[in-house]
Scaffold this active site. Structure first.
Site, PDB file in Angstrom:
ATOM      1  NE  ARG A  55      -1.035   3.159   5.117  1.00 24.37           N
ATOM      2  CZ  ARG A  55      -1.973   3.578   4.252  1.00 24.37           C
ATOM      3  NH1 ARG A  55      -3.265   3.350   4.503  1.00 24.37           N
ATOM      4  NH2 ARG A  55      -1.643   4.175   3.130  1.00 24.37           N
ATOM      5  CG  HIS A 104      -5.697   7.933  -4.292  1.00 22.43           C
ATOM      6  ND1 HIS A 104      -5.280   6.667  -4.652  1.00 22.43           N
ATOM      7  CD2 HIS A 104      -6.666   8.260  -5.179  1.00 22.43           C
ATOM      8  CE1 HIS A 104      -5.967   6.256  -5.708  1.00 22.43           C
ATOM      9  NE2 HIS A 104      -6.805   7.216  -6.051  1.00 22.43           N
ATOM     10  CB  THR A 171       0.159   1.695  -9.799  1.00 19.11           C
ATOM     11  OG1 THR A 171      -1.249   1.629  -9.561  1.00 19.11           O
ATOM     12  CG2 THR A 171       0.411   2.069 -11.247  1.00 19.11           C
ATOM     13  CB  ALA A 212      10.554   0.914  -8.113  1.00 16.77           C
TER      14      ALA A 212
HETATM   15  C1  BJW Z   1       6.592  -3.042  -7.142  1.00 13.37           C
HETATM   16  C2  BJW Z   1       7.453  -3.254  -6.102  1.00 13.37           C
HETATM   17  C3  BJW Z   1       8.755  -2.806  -6.303  1.00 13.37           C
HETATM   18  C4  BJW Z   1       5.634  -4.043  -5.461  1.00 13.37           C
HETATM   19  N1  BJW Z   1       9.042  -2.253  -7.435  1.00 13.37           N
HETATM   20  N2  BJW Z   1       6.828  -2.505  -8.277  1.00 13.37           N
HETATM   21  C5  BJW Z   1     -17.345  -0.967  -8.194  1.00 13.37           C
HETATM   22  C6  BJW Z   1     -17.842  -0.766  -6.910  1.00 13.37           C
HETATM   23  C7  BJW Z   1     -17.449   0.350  -6.134  1.00 13.37           C
HETATM   24  C8  BJW Z   1     -16.562   1.278  -6.629  1.00 13.37           C
HETATM   25  C9  BJW Z   1     -16.077   1.046  -7.912  1.00 13.37           C
HETATM   26  C10 BJW Z   1     -16.473  -0.039  -8.677  1.00 13.37           C
HETATM   27  N3  BJW Z   1     -15.803   0.001  -9.869  1.00 13.37           N
HETATM   28  C11 BJW Z   1     -15.016   1.065  -9.868  1.00 13.37           C
HETATM   29  C12 BJW Z   1     -15.164   1.726  -8.686  1.00 13.37           C
HETATM   30  C13 BJW Z   1     -14.460   2.936  -8.283  1.00 13.37           C
HETATM   31  C14 BJW Z   1     -13.392   2.660  -7.259  1.00 13.37           C
HETATM   32  C15 BJW Z   1     -12.539   1.514  -7.754  1.00 13.37           C
HETATM   33  O1  BJW Z   1     -11.670   1.649  -8.582  1.00 13.37           O
HETATM   34  N4  BJW Z   1     -12.752   0.329  -7.242  1.00 13.37           N
HETATM   35  C16 BJW Z   1     -11.995  -0.841  -7.733  1.00 13.37           C
HETATM   36  C17 BJW Z   1     -11.345  -1.537  -6.564  1.00 13.37           C
HETATM   37  C18 BJW Z   1     -12.926  -1.688  -8.548  1.00 13.37           C
HETATM   38  N5  BJW Z   1     -12.634   3.896  -7.186  1.00 13.37           N
HETATM   39  C19 BJW Z   1     -12.989   4.865  -6.363  1.00 13.37           C
HETATM   40  O2  BJW Z   1     -13.904   4.776  -5.571  1.00 13.37           O
HETATM   41  C20 BJW Z   1     -12.228   6.155  -6.511  1.00 13.37           C
HETATM   42  N6  BJW Z   1     -13.130   7.231  -6.690  1.00 13.37           N
HETATM   43  C21 BJW Z   1     -13.898   7.337  -7.783  1.00 13.37           C
HETATM   44  O3  BJW Z   1     -13.887   6.523  -8.692  1.00 13.37           O
HETATM   45  O4  BJW Z   1     -14.690   8.462  -7.763  1.00 13.37           O
HETATM   46  C22 BJW Z   1     -15.623   8.616  -8.817  1.00 13.37           C
HETATM   47  C23 BJW Z   1     -15.144   9.667  -9.768  1.00 13.37           C
HETATM   48  C24 BJW Z   1     -13.999   9.455 -10.493  1.00 13.37           C
HETATM   49  C25 BJW Z   1     -13.596  10.408 -11.405  1.00 13.37           C
HETATM   50  C26 BJW Z   1     -14.329  11.552 -11.574  1.00 13.37           C
HETATM   51  C27 BJW Z   1     -15.469  11.782 -10.814  1.00 13.37           C
HETATM   52  C28 BJW Z   1     -15.875  10.813  -9.916  1.00 13.37           C
HETATM   53  C29 BJW Z   1     -11.408   6.447  -5.251  1.00 13.37           C
HETATM   54  C30 BJW Z   1     -10.340   5.443  -5.051  1.00 13.37           C
HETATM   55  C31 BJW Z   1      -9.613   5.732  -3.741  1.00 13.37           C
HETATM   56  C32 BJW Z   1      -8.558   4.690  -3.461  1.00 13.37           C
HETATM   57  N7  BJW Z   1      -8.089   4.857  -2.156  1.00 13.37           N
HETATM   58  C33 BJW Z   1      -6.945   4.070  -1.700  1.00 13.37           C
HETATM   59  C34 BJW Z   1      -6.683   4.413  -0.225  1.00 13.37           C
HETATM   60  C35 BJW Z   1      -6.083   5.814  -0.137  1.00 13.37           C
HETATM   61  C36 BJW Z   1      -5.720   6.185   1.253  1.00 13.37           C
HETATM   62  C37 BJW Z   1      -4.722   5.212   1.847  1.00 13.37           C
HETATM   63  O5  BJW Z   1      -3.574   5.074   1.378  1.00 13.37           O
HETATM   64  O6  BJW Z   1      -5.095   4.578   2.831  1.00 13.37           O
HETATM   65  O7  BJW Z   1      -5.804   4.373  -2.489  1.00 13.37           O
HETATM   66  S1  BJW Z   1      -7.145   2.319  -1.948  1.00 13.37           S
HETATM   67  C38 BJW Z   1      -5.464   2.007  -2.353  1.00 13.37           C
HETATM   68  O8  BJW Z   1      -5.380   1.550  -3.734  1.00 13.37           O
HETATM   69  C39 BJW Z   1      -4.770   3.372  -2.309  1.00 13.37           C
HETATM   70  C40 BJW Z   1      -3.886   3.290  -3.507  1.00 13.37           C
HETATM   71  O9  BJW Z   1      -3.504   4.597  -3.910  1.00 13.37           O
HETATM   72  C41 BJW Z   1      -4.728   2.558  -4.517  1.00 13.37           C
HETATM   73  C42 BJW Z   1      -3.954   1.929  -5.641  1.00 13.37           C
HETATM   74  O10 BJW Z   1      -3.080   0.951  -5.159  1.00 13.37           O
HETATM   75  P1  BJW Z   1      -1.634   0.765  -5.804  1.00 13.37           P
HETATM   76  O11 BJW Z   1      -0.797   1.949  -5.514  1.00 13.37           O
HETATM   77  O12 BJW Z   1      -1.766   0.375  -7.216  1.00 13.37           O
HETATM   78  O13 BJW Z   1      -1.044  -0.416  -4.911  1.00 13.37           O
HETATM   79  P2  BJW Z   1      -1.245  -2.025  -5.080  1.00 13.37           P
HETATM   80  O14 BJW Z   1      -0.888  -2.642  -3.808  1.00 13.37           O
HETATM   81  O15 BJW Z   1      -2.563  -2.333  -5.660  1.00 13.37           O
HETATM   82  O16 BJW Z   1      -0.166  -2.423  -6.191  1.00 13.37           O
HETATM   83  C43 BJW Z   1       1.226  -2.351  -5.925  1.00 13.37           C
HETATM   84  C44 BJW Z   1       1.979  -2.656  -7.208  1.00 13.37           C
HETATM   85  O17 BJW Z   1       3.346  -2.427  -6.975  1.00 13.37           O
HETATM   86  C45 BJW Z   1       1.833  -4.106  -7.686  1.00 13.37           C
HETATM   87  O18 BJW Z   1       1.525  -4.104  -9.076  1.00 13.37           O
HETATM   88  C46 BJW Z   1       3.221  -4.716  -7.443  1.00 13.37           C
HETATM   89  O19 BJW Z   1       3.602  -5.675  -8.442  1.00 13.37           O
HETATM   90  C47 BJW Z   1       4.092  -3.507  -7.515  1.00 13.37           C
HETATM   91  N8  BJW Z   1       5.297  -3.585  -6.715  1.00 13.37           N
HETATM   92  N9  BJW Z   1       6.734  -3.930  -5.056  1.00 13.37           N
HETATM   93  C48 BJW Z   1       8.102  -2.098  -8.408  1.00 13.37           C
HETATM   94  N10 BJW Z   1       9.673  -3.007  -5.330  1.00 13.37           N
END
Ligand code: BJW
Length: 221
Positions: A55, A104, A171, A212
């Protein structure tokens, strides 16, 4: 006007960086359980380091696109107070002149899993890289994995409570707590707008659909 912008992987897609959940995205090629949890790092740090080294190499080749630049122009407009929150670990907002809250973490950062020391990650960081503070080989990328607590949440909460407009760009809204920001902003009275290739949910008041690099400059100008 107080504007809160949340960006995701989609804003960097046209800079050549893959998203997570689109077809052919990172989570189609790697299992979250293998590379993006503290348990994965404890079990097999070499595998996790290899994923992030790949990455970092990809990110080093990428430059900001028209969407990153448009946001930086908006921030420079004295009529608005813009809080830019990014879930992205790349540095493309910074390259365009913005100073986002990296909720993140960052690919450029290294974190010692033992003593908590943070420093700039060498491009070739791996499981043998010693921590400059404690000398243990417990270096990890300074990113937020599943089950870990995202960064800057107090500042984000304050910005959402005072928002007049909340804009989510590129997102999927699948990962919490970021996925819940639209509701927090709406509850605080903000108008909500989504800019995405495709609509993700019905939680937004308004949507601009398209890449975007087109929708963000259109919205800003
Ligand atoms: C375009 C485009 C173009 C394409 N133009 N658009 C059940 C079990 C276990 C855990 C959980 C659970 N339920 C909830 C949780 C919590 C969990 C969670 O949410 N899980 C879900 C999957 C259910 N969350 C966590 O664990 C988080 N921590 C937490 O909740 O702590 C507790 C707490 C919270 C608050 C207070 C106190 C305590 C941590 C989450 C960490 C996520 N980490 C990652 C990796 C980061 C490092 C790395 O990059 O490697 O973060 S995962 C990954 O997903 C990364 C991203 O930031 C994140 C979001 O993804 P994103 O950016 O939305 O990308 P995509 O691919 O999903 O979407 C792309 C979009 O772009 C699409 O919509 C396309 O249409 C669009 N697109 N091309 C415009 N050209």
């Amino acid at each position: 006007m107080n504007i809160v912008i949340l960006t995701g992987a989609g804003i960097s897609a046209e800079s050549g960086l893959g998203t997570f959940r689109d077809a052919g995205g990172l989570w189609a090629r790697f299992r979250i359980e293998d590379v993006a949890t503290p348990e994965a790092y404890a079990r097999d740090p070499a595998r996790v380091h290899a994923f992030y080294a790949m990455r970092r190499h990809e990110a080093a080749k990428a430059g900001p696109n028209a969407a990153h630049h448009a946001i930086a122009r908006l921030e420079a407009d004295p009529r608005h107070r813009v809080t830019l929150i990014t879930q992205n670990v790349d540095a493309l907002h910074e390259a365009a002149g913005s100073r986002p809250l990296h909720m993140h973490g960052t690919l450029a950062g290294a974190l010692c899993a033992a003593c908590g020391h943070r420093w700039t990650a060498p491009l070739a960081m791996d499981e043998t890289t010693p921590c400059p503070a404690c000398d243990r080989t417990t270096s990890r990328p300074d990113v937020v994995w599943f089950g870990e607590v995202p960064r800057h949440l107090d500042e984000i909460d304050a910005a959402l409570s005072a928002a007049d407009l909340f804009v989510a760009i590129g997102t999927s809204g699948e990962v919490y707590p970021a996925a819940g920001f639209v509701e927090l902003a709406a509850a605080a009275g903000a108008e909500t707008l989504e800019l995405n290739l495709e609509p993700t949910s019905s939680r937004f008041d308004r949507r601009l659909t398209g890449p975007a690099t087109r929708t963000v400059p259109d919205w800003v100008e």
